[in-house]
Design an enzyme around this catalytic site. Structure first.
Site, PDB file in Angstrom:
ATOM      1  N   GLU A  25       0.836  -1.195   0.000  1.00 56.50           N
ATOM      2  CA  GLU A  25       0.000   0.000   0.000  1.00 56.50           C
ATOM      3  C   GLU A  25       0.879   1.257   0.000  1.00 56.50           C
ATOM      4  OE1 GLU A  25      -1.757   1.303   3.693  1.00 56.50           O
ATOM      5  OE2 GLU A  25      -0.838  -0.385   4.746  1.00 56.50           O
ATOM      6  N   LYS A 159      -4.940  -2.875  13.915  1.00 53.51           N
ATOM      7  CA  LYS A 159      -4.511  -1.672  14.626  1.00 53.51           C
ATOM      8  C   LYS A 159      -5.055  -1.683  16.050  1.00 53.51           C
ATOM      9  CE  LYS A 159      -4.071   1.187  10.477  1.00 53.51           C
ATOM     10  NZ  LYS A 159      -4.539   0.255   9.433  1.00 53.51           N
TER      11      LYS A 159
END
Length: 303
Positions: A25, A159
């Site tokens: 990414e 996360k």
């Protein structure tokens, strides 16, 4: 389709000769780290992938094109650019039509990787169900993409700002298997542990590659999450990080920060509160994931 996609020379050569590819990414370049550390880290990650036998394909939106692989000059320019928009699936058509730069999230990067038939993707940590979802309905587009896109995702869990339990439940509902590489615990980004377990612990990369082949050969579309804990020497204390993140989330709510702005804010805030240690941890886990992804891509490509 061809009018919107541009491949780097390195990626084109890899495709021509059927070399293993690993997609990356670009939000980590523009939102995960400051310049010039972001460009330096991106180059190092790409080199790690090459050293482990695969070809890196960093994905971004530039000049009205979906870039599959960035040249060294493009990487430098992108890393130093201002006003780059965080690009998820919903933003793709707008950014291409307006020729504005976009840093692809996990969801958008996976979509583009699938278009290019790249089956292995690596990142730092995935998005998921946010804490307080009962009030906000804030669920990352990553989760829907996992159900739609047949790309293996190598990450260090989810996360730490997320509700990990609900994130794992969501993936179970969507039929997305979660594999722990040499662990039965689902990691939480900066920390190696959490209160949650993976679906399967797999210690052998060849077995992981075979699981991917079986899944997709049977027509079971969608991703497989491969959770690779942060290297132990860079791991942060779980309870310390939980408290730090909780306090930072309270502050973000008071400031009215939510949606796509929350993750960049939290990364910067956590970096400040840890005196930069979280940035070192972030770089370390991204490199570790890149090495594993390259090895997996080589194994998957070999049969």
């Amino acid at each position: 389709m061809r009018r919107y996609v541009s491949y780097s020379e390195e990626v084109k050569e890899a495709m021509k000769y059927s070399k293993p590819l690993v997609a990356l990414e670009s939000t980590i370049i523009t939102y995960g780290m400051p310049y010039p550390e972001n460009v330096k880290a991106a180059r190092e990650v790409q080199q790690i992938i090459r050293e482990n036998g695969a070809v890196p394909a960093t994905i971004a939106i530039m000049d009205g094109k979906i870039k599959i692989g960035l040249s060294d000059e493009e990487l430098e320019s992108f890393g130093d650019s201002k006003g780059v928009i965080k690009a998820s699936r919903r933003d793709i058509s707008y950014l291409i039509a307006t020729k504005k730069p976009g840093a692809t999230t996990v969801a958008a990067s996976m979509f583009f990787a699938d278009l290019a038939r790249i089956r292995v993707f690596t990142t730092g940590a995935i998005g998921g169900v946010h804490r307080g979802v009962e009030e906000t309905l804030d669920i990352s587009a990553d989760l829907e993409e996992f159900a739609l896109t047949s790309v293996a995702v190598v990450c260090s869990g989810a996360k730490s700002i997320l509700d990990l339990g609900k994130t794992l439940e969501y993936m179970e509902t969507k039929g997305v298997p979660v594999i722990g590489y040499r662990t039965n615990i689902f990691p939480a980004f900066y920390t190696r542990g959490s209160e949650h377990r993976v679906d399967y612990q797999v210690d052998d990369i060849e077995l992981m590659a075979e699981m991917l082949r079986v899944k997709w050969n049977l027509g079971l579309e969608g991703s497989t999450i491969i959770a690779n804990p942060i290297p132990e020497e860079y791991a942060m204390d779980q309870h310390y990080m939980d408290q730090l993140v909780s306090n930072a989330l309270i502050e973000a709510k008071q400031l009215g920060i939510s949606g796509k702005d929350l993750t960049p804010y939290m990364l910067k805030k956590v970096q400040q509160l840890t005196d930069g240690k979280s940035l070192e941890a972030n770089i370390a886990l991204v490199k570790s994931n890149a090495a594993l992804a390259a090895k997996l891509a080589v194994s998957f490509n070999g049969n």
